[in-house]
Design a protein around this motif. Structure first.
Motif, PDB file in Angstrom:
ATOM      1  N   ILE A  52       3.648  -9.013   4.824  1.00 13.25           N
ATOM      2  CA  ILE A  52       4.473  -8.933   3.615  1.00 13.25           C
ATOM      3  C   ILE A  52       5.933  -8.935   4.040  1.00 13.25           C
ATOM      4  O   ILE A  52       6.350  -8.119   4.862  1.00 13.25           O
ATOM      5  N   CYS A  53       6.713  -9.854   3.469  1.00 13.05           N
ATOM      6  CA  CYS A  53       8.155  -9.953   3.706  1.00 13.05           C
ATOM      7  C   CYS A  53       8.862  -9.853   2.351  1.00 13.05           C
ATOM      8  O   CYS A  53       9.145 -10.890   1.725  1.00 13.05           O
ATOM      9  N   PRO A  54       9.109  -8.623   1.876  1.00 16.13           N
ATOM     10  CA  PRO A  54       9.703  -8.459   0.548  1.00 16.13           C
ATOM     11  C   PRO A  54      11.040  -9.179   0.430  1.00 16.13           C
ATOM     12  O   PRO A  54      11.829  -9.205   1.379  1.00 16.13           O
ATOM     13  N   GLN A  58       3.056   7.680   9.639  1.00 15.37           N
ATOM     14  CA  GLN A  58       3.378   7.137  10.955  1.00 15.37           C
ATOM     15  C   GLN A  58       2.160   6.593  11.691  1.00 15.37           C
ATOM     16  O   GLN A  58       2.297   5.857  12.652  1.00 15.37           O
ATOM     17  N   GLN A  59       0.965   6.928  11.241  1.00 18.43           N
ATOM     18  CA  GLN A  59      -0.249   6.383  11.848  1.00 18.43           C
ATOM     19  C   GLN A  59      -0.674   5.086  11.156  1.00 18.43           C
ATOM     20  O   GLN A  59      -1.675   4.482  11.524  1.00 18.43           O
ATOM     21  N   GLY A  60       0.069   4.669  10.130  1.00 18.52           N
ATOM     22  CA  GLY A  60      -0.235   3.426   9.429  1.00 18.52           C
ATOM     23  C   GLY A  60      -1.167   3.577   8.246  1.00 18.52           C
ATOM     24  O   GLY A  60      -1.558   2.589   7.620  1.00 18.52           O
ATOM     25  N   ASN A  61      -1.546   4.808   7.920  1.00 11.72           N
ATOM     26  CA  ASN A  61      -2.390   5.035   6.747  1.00 11.72           C
ATOM     27  C   ASN A  61      -1.600   4.715   5.486  1.00 11.72           C
ATOM     28  O   ASN A  61      -0.410   4.999   5.404  1.00 11.72           O
ATOM     29  N   VAL A  62      -2.277   4.149   4.517  1.00 12.13           N
ATOM     30  CA  VAL A  62      -1.627   3.701   3.294  1.00 12.13           C
ATOM     31  C   VAL A  62      -2.178   4.490   2.114  1.00 12.13           C
ATOM     32  O   VAL A  62      -3.393   4.607   1.948  1.00 12.13           O
ATOM     33  N   CYS A  63      -1.279   5.028   1.301  1.00 15.01           N
ATOM     34  CA  CYS A  63      -1.671   5.757   0.101  1.00 15.01           C
ATOM     35  C   CYS A  63      -1.573   4.804  -1.087  1.00 15.01           C
ATOM     36  O   CYS A  63      -0.507   4.613  -1.666  1.00 15.01           O
ATOM     37  N   VAL A 110      -3.659  -6.929  -2.136  1.00 15.79           N
ATOM     38  CA  VAL A 110      -2.407  -7.588  -1.749  1.00 15.79           C
ATOM     39  C   VAL A 110      -1.307  -7.251  -2.748  1.00 15.79           C
ATOM     40  O   VAL A 110      -0.202  -6.851  -2.374  1.00 15.79           O
ATOM     41  N   TYR A 111      -1.612  -7.379  -4.027  1.00 14.49           N
ATOM     42  CA  TYR A 111      -0.603  -7.087  -5.042  1.00 14.49           C
ATOM     43  C   TYR A 111      -0.257  -5.596  -5.086  1.00 14.49           C
ATOM     44  O   TYR A 111       0.889  -5.234  -5.323  1.00 14.49           O
ATOM     45  N   GLY A 112      -1.235  -4.744  -4.825  1.00 15.82           N
ATOM     46  CA  GLY A 112      -0.962  -3.307  -4.745  1.00 15.82           C
ATOM     47  C   GLY A 112      -0.022  -2.967  -3.602  1.00 15.82           C
ATOM     48  O   GLY A 112       0.920  -2.186  -3.762  1.00 15.82           O
ATOM     49  N   LEU A 113      -0.270  -3.563  -2.436  1.00 10.31           N
ATOM     50  CA  LEU A 113       0.602  -3.322  -1.275  1.00 10.31           C
ATOM     51  C   LEU A 113       2.004  -3.858  -1.529  1.00 10.31           C
ATOM     52  O   LEU A 113       2.999  -3.205  -1.215  1.00 10.31           O
ATOM     53  N   VAL A 146       3.219  -5.805   8.679  1.00  5.14           N
ATOM     54  CA  VAL A 146       1.901  -6.354   8.992  1.00  5.14           C
ATOM     55  C   VAL A 146       0.842  -5.292   8.702  1.00  5.14           C
ATOM     56  O   VAL A 146       0.949  -4.154   9.151  1.00  5.14           O
ATOM     57  N   PHE A 147      -0.175  -5.704   7.958  1.00  6.15           N
ATOM     58  CA  PHE A 147      -1.304  -4.837   7.623  1.00  6.15           C
ATOM     59  C   PHE A 147      -2.578  -5.445   8.186  1.00  6.15           C
ATOM     60  O   PHE A 147      -2.810  -6.642   8.060  1.00  6.15           O
TER      61      PHE A 147
END
Length: 191
Positions: free
Chosen positions: A63-65, A105-110, A128-131, A76-77
């Motif tokens: 994702i490149c906002p 910091q561990q890359g977990n996504v809420c 994808v749209y949520g992220l 990068v996910f």
């Protein structure tokens, strides 16, 4: 080139020739992820990467906002789709260090659809749209990084400065402290 139709072609090939004992049948997860990827409608700010084009269960989303606090970043996910997909959501981790209230910091996504609000009717496109939305509108009400959420709530200017510092490779808050402690430990080991 991604071999999106490889599972369909394998099925056709299997029907055209007699079945052999070593031929594998595609799992429900493989069939569903193939469908999801074929129907993927990525916004212009997102791309996918498949390290192994034959393995659609493990891939990356970049994702490149182009607007908001994160407009100059590249995030990068990694997606790992398990055997129970679509009944369980894929495991999604952010591989890019980011100062964000909803990514630790561990890359977990809420993101609620990656947890309690997941339903089998949701697709990779939904994630994808949520992220992407998390980068346009970070949510300080449901944080994984409480410090970033507090700064966003109390001082948006400082939050934006911290985001830009992190995007440029700098450390913000606890990250800087942890990096400093690692360097001290390395120095002591050298002595």
């Amino acid at each position: 080139m991604i071999k999106l139709f490889s599972l369909k072609q394998q099925k056709k090939d299997g029907e055209a020739s007699p079945r052999t004992g070593n031929q594998k049948k595609a799992s429900a997860a493989q069939l569903r992820i193939t469908k999801d990827i074929n129907e993927l409608n990525l916004p212009k700010t997102c791309t996918t990467e498949f390290p192994d084009p034959d393995d659609l269960l493990n891939f990356k989303l970049v994702i490149c906002p182009d607007e908001g606090f994160y407009r100059t970043g590249r995030f990068v996910f990694s997606f790992k789709v398990g055997p129970n997909y679509p009944h369980e959501p894929p495991k999604v981790k952010c591989e890019t260090q980011v100062y964000h209230p909803n990514i630790d910091q561990q890359g977990n996504v809420c993101l609620n659809i990656l947890r309690e609000d997941w339903k089998p009717v949701l697709t990779i496109n939904s994630i994808v749209y949520g992220l992407q939305y998390l980068f346009l509108e970070p949510n300080p009400e449901d944080p994984l990084n409480k410090e970033a959420a507090e700064v966003l709530t109390n001082n948006r200017r400082l939050f934006e400065q911290n985001v830009q510092k992190a995007i440029k490779g700098g450390y913000v808050g606890d990250s800087e402290l942890q990096q400093h402690c690692v360097k001290i430990k390395q120095w002591k080991n050298y002595l």
